[in-house]
Design an enzyme around this catalytic site. Structure first.
Site, mmCIF file in Angstrom:
data_model
loop_
_atom_site.group_PDB
_atom_site.id
_atom_site.type_symbol
_atom_site.label_atom_id
_atom_site.label_comp_id
_atom_site.label_asym_id
_atom_site.label_seq_id
_atom_site.Cartn_x
_atom_site.Cartn_y
_atom_site.Cartn_z
ATOM 1 N N CYS A 68 62.412 27.795 -106.768
ATOM 2 C CA CYS A 68 61.062 28.332 -106.928
ATOM 3 C C CYS A 68 61.118 29.821 -107.258
ATOM 4 C CB CYS A 68 60.247 28.115 -105.659
ATOM 5 S SG CYS A 68 58.561 28.724 -105.785
ATOM 6 N N CYS A 74 56.335 34.004 -101.395
ATOM 7 C CA CYS A 74 55.333 33.041 -100.936
ATOM 8 C C CYS A 74 55.541 32.758 -99.450
ATOM 9 C CB CYS A 74 55.482 31.758 -101.752
ATOM 10 S SG CYS A 74 54.592 30.351 -101.078
ATOM 11 N N CYS A 77 57.523 28.283 -97.926
ATOM 12 C CA CYS A 77 58.881 27.803 -97.606
ATOM 13 C C CYS A 77 59.731 28.928 -97.031
ATOM 14 C CB CYS A 77 59.552 27.256 -98.857
ATOM 15 S SG CYS A 77 58.739 25.822 -99.579
ATOM 16 N N CYS A 155 54.404 24.047 -107.807
ATOM 17 C CA CYS A 155 55.070 24.152 -106.501
ATOM 18 C C CYS A 155 56.102 23.050 -106.393
ATOM 19 C CB CYS A 155 54.039 24.036 -105.379
ATOM 20 S SG CYS A 155 54.768 23.966 -103.720
ATOM 21 N N GLN A 264 49.242 12.783 -92.661
ATOM 22 C CA GLN A 264 50.503 13.510 -92.771
ATOM 23 C C GLN A 264 50.776 13.857 -94.242
ATOM 24 O OE1 GLN A 264 52.252 14.832 -90.543
ATOM 25 N NE2 GLN A 264 52.227 13.657 -88.654
ATOM 26 N N TYR A 293 45.063 11.354 -79.310
ATOM 27 C CA TYR A 293 45.050 12.111 -80.569
ATOM 28 C C TYR A 293 45.326 11.160 -81.736
ATOM 29 C CZ TYR A 293 46.127 15.559 -76.916
ATOM 30 O OH TYR A 293 46.148 16.286 -75.763
ATOM 31 N N GLU A 314 40.349 10.228 -79.816
ATOM 32 C CA GLU A 314 40.382 11.346 -80.750
ATOM 33 C C GLU A 314 39.076 12.120 -80.601
ATOM 34 O OE1 GLU A 314 40.924 14.108 -83.258
ATOM 35 O OE2 GLU A 314 42.567 12.643 -83.298
ATOM 36 N N ASP A 360 50.245 12.301 -79.809
ATOM 37 C CA ASP A 360 50.627 13.094 -80.979
ATOM 38 C C ASP A 360 49.689 14.294 -81.039
ATOM 39 O OD1 ASP A 360 51.523 14.097 -83.369
ATOM 40 O OD2 ASP A 360 50.749 12.448 -84.598
ATOM 41 N N CYS A 386 55.053 18.262 -83.128
ATOM 42 C CA CYS A 386 55.354 19.076 -84.309
ATOM 43 C C CYS A 386 55.792 20.474 -83.913
ATOM 44 C CB CYS A 386 54.144 19.139 -85.244
ATOM 45 S SG CYS A 386 52.673 19.862 -84.501
#
Length: 429
Positions: A68, A74, A77, A155, A264, A293, A314, A360, A386
């Site tokens: 990239c 940026c 990443c 991208c 996701q 969740y 949720e 989650d 996460c």
């Protein structure tokens, strides 16, 4: 600000390379393990230094040329400069170190990370920032640590369909009725190749923009929505209203989510995550499962398909409406509650019993519901996380009060970044 040399020995969660200097830990963004480099101190505390890479004196063998052209500027990443095999290695190390050092989990219980089959072109949803400048219209991403928009033509981690749509909007928007009133464009593609765009518009009257874009997106077979502020201002210009994911490999299960809603971003790796969770859950026929969740049913409905009696919770009510519709559309039975998880556990479900709890939570974790999990005391818990830091924080009270970790593994949903998903299995006794 002083300058110094350091050898990078590892990678930290957050993306920086890690070295040591004068008894302090040194963090340098853009570094790779094995690098010898010169850095400038940005911030120094008693135990650590944050540095900015000035000169790469001896490059690591783990390095590659990032494809990239805006990598490093940026804010998206952090690891394009690392060979993907080494990204996988270090993500494995990071999740194992968090679990062993902070939660006392034996290293042999951590299975190898599920690496992505495609390290590029995987993102199915991307938010592009926009700005009308004196030199022209720019569309891309914020520069790291700022709100300055870096213009991008494509991208490399975005799905090919999204890059094609980006090219179109980069042509259309500068000539639109209000380019200076467009701060963001959200592009999404689903498992069936359907494209959708949400154009954020701050103009007093967005109708001229809608009229301008409608025939253009219609010709491309794309859905278009305008958003004037919060999500409740989302307005359809051209449908359809939904996108679809297929959460199970080799299955006809088809789940809809609203345009502007959540799924996701790595659809292929999401299938592997769902498959790993089902394998970890074991025999499901007749089991009562609580899915906290639950969103639009990404885990709930595959669990129901496998024979479980599922209750999904949720707090975002549109997602619950979507989950209920998905259950009907797929001929499945499940009960869904539109509640915050804590309220559901302390009120609606207080007297109920479950064999398994799946959770989650968002990045902030699930600290507030851990005491209720201990009271509910299901035989097993599957925790999808996460963020390894909030994961181990939440695991500690569980493992100190009768639960033990029986397995864990990372799943790489985000190649070229330090982010990773993980699945941790706990049971009583």
């Amino acid at each position: 600000m002083r300058e110094a040399e350091v050898r990078i020995e590892a990678l930290a969660y957050g993306g920086s390379g890690v070295g040591r200097l004068e008894g302090k830990v040194v963090f340098v963004a853009g570094a790779a393990p094995g690098d010898v480099l010169r850095f400038r101190t940005i911030r120094e505390k008693k135990q650590f230094i944050e540095g900015e890479l000035i000169t790469l004196l001896q490059p690591s063998s783990e390095r590659r040329v990032a494809p990239c052209p805006v990598f490093g500027r940026c804010g998206g990443c952090q690891w394009q400069h690392l060979l993907y095999t080494r990204q996988v290695y270090w993500k494995d190390r990071i999740i194992a170190d968090f679990l062993s050092r902070q939660a006392g989990v034996s290293a042999d219980l951590v299975k190898p990370l599920l690496a992505a089959e495609d390290e590029w072109g995987y993102r199915s949803r991307v938010q592009f920032k926009c700005r009308q400048t004196p030199t022209g219209f720019v569309m891309g991403f914020y520069r790291r640590g700022s709100h300055f928009v870096i213009d991008v033509a494509a991208c490399p981690i975005a799905a090919p369909e999204i890059n094609r749509a980006l090219t179109l909007f980069r042509t259309w928007l500068p000539a639109s009725p209000c380019p200076d009133a467009i701060p963001q464009v959200d592009l999404a593609v689903d498992d069936e190749g359907h494209l959708a765009a949400v154009v954020h518009c701050l103009a007093a009257d967005p109708q001229p923009l809608a009229d301008y874009l409608a025939p253009r997106v219609r010709e491309q077979g794309m859905a278009l929505y305008l958003q004037r502020g919060r999500k409740d201002t989302l307005a359809e210009v051209q449908g359809p209203e939904e996108l679809y994911i297929h959460p199970l490999p080799q299955s006809s299960l088809r789940l809809a989510y609203a345009i502007g809603g959540f799924a996701q971003v790595n659809l292929a790796q999401n299938r592997r995550l769902v498959d790993a969770l089902l394998h970890a859950a074991g025999e499901l026929s007749g089991k009562r499962i609580l899915d906290l969740y639950c969103g639009m049913g990404n885990f709930s409905l595959p669990l129901a398909l496998a024979g479980a009696e599922v209750v999904g919770v949720e707090d975002f009510s549109p997602a619950i409406v979507q989950a209920e519709r998905n259950a009907v559309a797929n001929g499945l039975s499940a009960r869904f509650l539109s509640r915050p998880a804590l309220r559901a556990l302390t009120h609606d479900l207080r007297t109920e019993r479950f064999d398994l709890v799946v959770l989650d939570p968002p990045r902030a974790g699930a600290r507030d519901i851990v005491p209720e999990l201990l009271r509910l005391r299901p035989a097993r818990i599957l925790y999808v996380s996460c963020d390894p830091a909030t994961l181990v924080r939440d695991l500690k009270p569980l493992v100190h009060n009768g639960y033990r970790v029986t397995g864990a593994r990372g799943i790489d949903l985000f190649p070229q970044t330090y982010h990773l998903e993980s699945l941790t299995c706990l049971q009583t006794g």
